[in-house]
Design a protein around this motif. Structure first.
Motif, mmCIF file in Angstrom:
data_model
loop_
_atom_site.group_PDB
_atom_site.id
_atom_site.type_symbol
_atom_site.label_atom_id
_atom_site.label_comp_id
_atom_site.label_asym_id
_atom_site.label_seq_id
_atom_site.Cartn_x
_atom_site.Cartn_y
_atom_site.Cartn_z
ATOM 1 N N GLU A 307 0.826 -1.210 0.000
ATOM 2 C CA GLU A 307 0.000 0.000 0.000
ATOM 3 C C GLU A 307 0.864 1.265 0.000
ATOM 4 O O GLU A 307 0.625 2.200 -0.781
ATOM 5 C CB GLU A 307 -0.924 -0.011 1.220
ATOM 6 N N GLU A 308 1.856 1.302 0.868
ATOM 7 C CA GLU A 308 2.674 2.515 0.990
ATOM 8 C C GLU A 308 3.600 2.693 -0.197
ATOM 9 O O GLU A 308 3.845 3.830 -0.646
ATOM 10 C CB GLU A 308 3.447 2.484 2.305
ATOM 11 N N SER A 309 4.135 1.615 -0.734
ATOM 12 C CA SER A 309 5.008 1.748 -1.899
ATOM 13 C C SER A 309 4.212 2.172 -3.131
ATOM 14 O O SER A 309 4.716 2.905 -3.988
ATOM 15 C CB SER A 309 5.770 0.454 -2.163
ATOM 16 N N ALA A 310 2.950 1.746 -3.214
ATOM 17 C CA ALA A 310 2.107 2.182 -4.337
ATOM 18 C C ALA A 310 1.863 3.683 -4.274
ATOM 19 O O ALA A 310 1.910 4.379 -5.312
ATOM 20 C CB ALA A 310 0.782 1.425 -4.324
ATOM 21 N N LEU A 311 1.606 4.213 -3.098
ATOM 22 C CA LEU A 311 1.410 5.656 -2.946
ATOM 23 C C LEU A 311 2.668 6.428 -3.307
ATOM 24 O O LEU A 311 2.613 7.450 -4.010
ATOM 25 C CB LEU A 311 0.986 5.975 -1.512
ATOM 26 N N LEU A 312 3.822 5.945 -2.847
ATOM 27 C CA LEU A 312 5.078 6.640 -3.148
ATOM 28 C C LEU A 312 5.435 6.525 -4.628
ATOM 29 O O LEU A 312 6.019 7.452 -5.200
ATOM 30 C CB LEU A 312 6.211 6.059 -2.296
ATOM 31 N N SER A 313 5.102 5.412 -5.239
ATOM 32 C CA SER A 313 5.420 5.214 -6.650
ATOM 33 C C SER A 313 4.748 6.245 -7.543
ATOM 34 O O SER A 313 5.255 6.610 -8.609
ATOM 35 C CB SER A 313 5.017 3.806 -7.094
ATOM 36 N N ALA A 314 3.601 6.731 -7.102
ATOM 37 C CA ALA A 314 2.874 7.727 -7.887
ATOM 38 C C ALA A 314 3.559 9.084 -7.880
ATOM 39 O O ALA A 314 3.206 9.962 -8.672
ATOM 40 C CB ALA A 314 1.447 7.857 -7.358
ATOM 41 N N THR A 315 4.551 9.268 -7.002
ATOM 42 C CA THR A 315 5.208 10.572 -6.881
ATOM 43 C C THR A 315 6.414 10.722 -7.777
ATOM 44 O O THR A 315 6.858 11.851 -8.024
ATOM 45 C CB THR A 315 5.652 10.813 -5.426
ATOM 46 N N SER A 316 6.977 9.614 -8.291
ATOM 47 C CA SER A 316 8.220 9.698 -9.048
ATOM 48 C C SER A 316 8.471 8.410 -9.812
ATOM 49 O O SER A 316 8.375 7.321 -9.235
ATOM 50 C CB SER A 316 9.397 9.957 -8.089
ATOM 51 N N PRO A 317 8.809 8.502 -11.106
ATOM 52 C CA PRO A 317 9.147 7.285 -11.859
ATOM 53 C C PRO A 317 10.343 6.544 -11.263
ATOM 54 O O PRO A 317 10.396 5.311 -11.301
ATOM 55 C CB PRO A 317 9.461 7.816 -13.258
ATOM 56 N N LEU A 318 11.310 7.289 -10.714
ATOM 57 C CA LEU A 318 12.486 6.648 -10.132
ATOM 58 C C LEU A 318 12.119 5.885 -8.858
ATOM 59 O O LEU A 318 12.578 4.754 -8.646
ATOM 60 C CB LEU A 318 13.554 7.698 -9.829
#
Length: 350
Positions: A307-318
């Motif tokens: 859940e948390e990595s999905a949210l962070l993934s939306a902030t940056s392609p890297l």
């Protein structure tokens, strides 16, 4: 911090010996939350195994008697599964060398039940020297030469030194430093576990999981960006939210290891600390109920990572690429455990 005074008894494995005589149950742990892994190319895995064994023999890292252990572990298949985005065979082989070195040091220095000279008593001394094989000693020229001779005279230390040198040949200084730091975390975890085993202290569940946050797979996951051929910059990697998803990923896959290695460990050492044993002792419940509760703990941590990595993934392609690398490593590590039937089998709990 005062010394804990509570006293719990490890339940021991009342049905392990009996279950070992039954047909072994293998495969995926029922109810364990995991993602499918990308298939491992058997030719690639075999080539990495060939390179690793050649390297280990050239450096005289272990005796001929270990050959069966080497093939049973399936190092090549492990790194191919864990790093499906690996840039090339050289980088995958470097990851394999580090994995092999970590297992040699663990077996020779830490594991008393493996009969290779390991001892929990006084473990800090050997481990601080082992850390110096990764984080070099700096002093007078004469003393530095004595240190180099000491590192070169011991197989586990040689494995650390040369494996890191190979990794550092393509990783950035920041990535290399990250790995060295995570190895210090690992060694601190080894020491915590050894101290509890020596004093027969049974930790609370949260205390055990704190220890496993250090004594876990984090050094292996430190490699995901370098092996895939890019770098997550230090200023991003150091952010608390990135550190949190990294820790959640490492903790989930380490608990998964506790669950798959449960019968193997307790068959050789009924007092071995693992999550089901600790849950059983603290909750005063049987091992079956404790094992199933441990599966639930794993699943909650795994779901938090996703859940948390999905949210962070939306902030940056890297960041998305890094999070996907962590997820792929977890999926591959699970696949390796659940299919390594020579090494693991499941308790008779279903």
């Amino acid at each position: 911090m005062s010394t804990p005074t509570h006293s719990y008894a490890l339940p021991g494995p009342p049905n392990i010996a009996q279950s070992m005589r039954r047909p072994r149950r293998t495969g995926v742990i029922p109810g364990l939350h995991h993602q499918p892994a990308a298939p491992a190319d058997p030719e690639k895995a075999a080539e990495i195994d060939r390179r690793l064994e050649t390297w280990a023999r050239e450096l005289d890292l272990f005796p001929e008697a270990w050959t069966g252990d080497f093939s049973d572990f399936q190092f090549g298949r492990a790194v191919v599964l864990q790093h499906p985005g690996g840039l090339d065979l050289d980088r995958l082989t470097a990851a394999g060398k580090l994995l092999l070195a970590e297992n040699i040091v663990d077996s020779c220095y830490c594991e008393e039940d493996e009969g290779r000279g390991g001892s929990r008593r006084g473990l800090g001394g050997p481990l601080i020297i082992a850390q110096s094989a990764l984080d070099p000693f700096h002093g007078t020229p004469e003393l530095e030469e004595e240190w180099r001779e000491g590192i070169g005279a011991d197989g586990p230390l040689r494995s650390y030194h040369y494996a890191l040198a190979d990794y550092a040949s393509f990783a950035t200084p920041s990535q290399t430093g990250r790995f060295v730091h995570d190895m210090a975390r690992l060694h601190m975890g080894y020491l915590g576990e050894a101290a509890w085993m020596e004093t027969k202290y049974v930790p609370r569940v949260w205390e055990y999981l704190v220890m496993r946050q250090f004594n876990n797979f984090r050094p292996c996951l430190s490699l995901v960006d370098a092996v895939d051929g890019y770098e997550l910059p230090e200023q991003i990697y150091a952010r608390p939210e990135i550190q949190r998803i990294t820790a959640l990923a490492c903790n989930a896959t380490t608990i998964m290891n506790d669950l798959y290695s449960f019968t193997k460990e307790l068959a050789s050492d009924p007092t071995h600390l693992n999550l089901p044993q600790v849950v059983a002792a603290n909750d005063r419940r049987g091992l079956k109920a404790a094992y199933l509760k441990s599966v639930e703990i794993h699943n909650r941590i795994m779901e938090a990572f996703e859940e948390e990595s999905a949210l962070l993934s939306a902030t940056s392609p890297l960041v998305e690429r890094y999070a996907q690398g962590l997820s792929a490593w977890l999926a591959g590590n699970h696949e390796w455990h659940s299919t390594n039937t020579r090494r693991y089998h499941l308790p008779d709990y279903w």
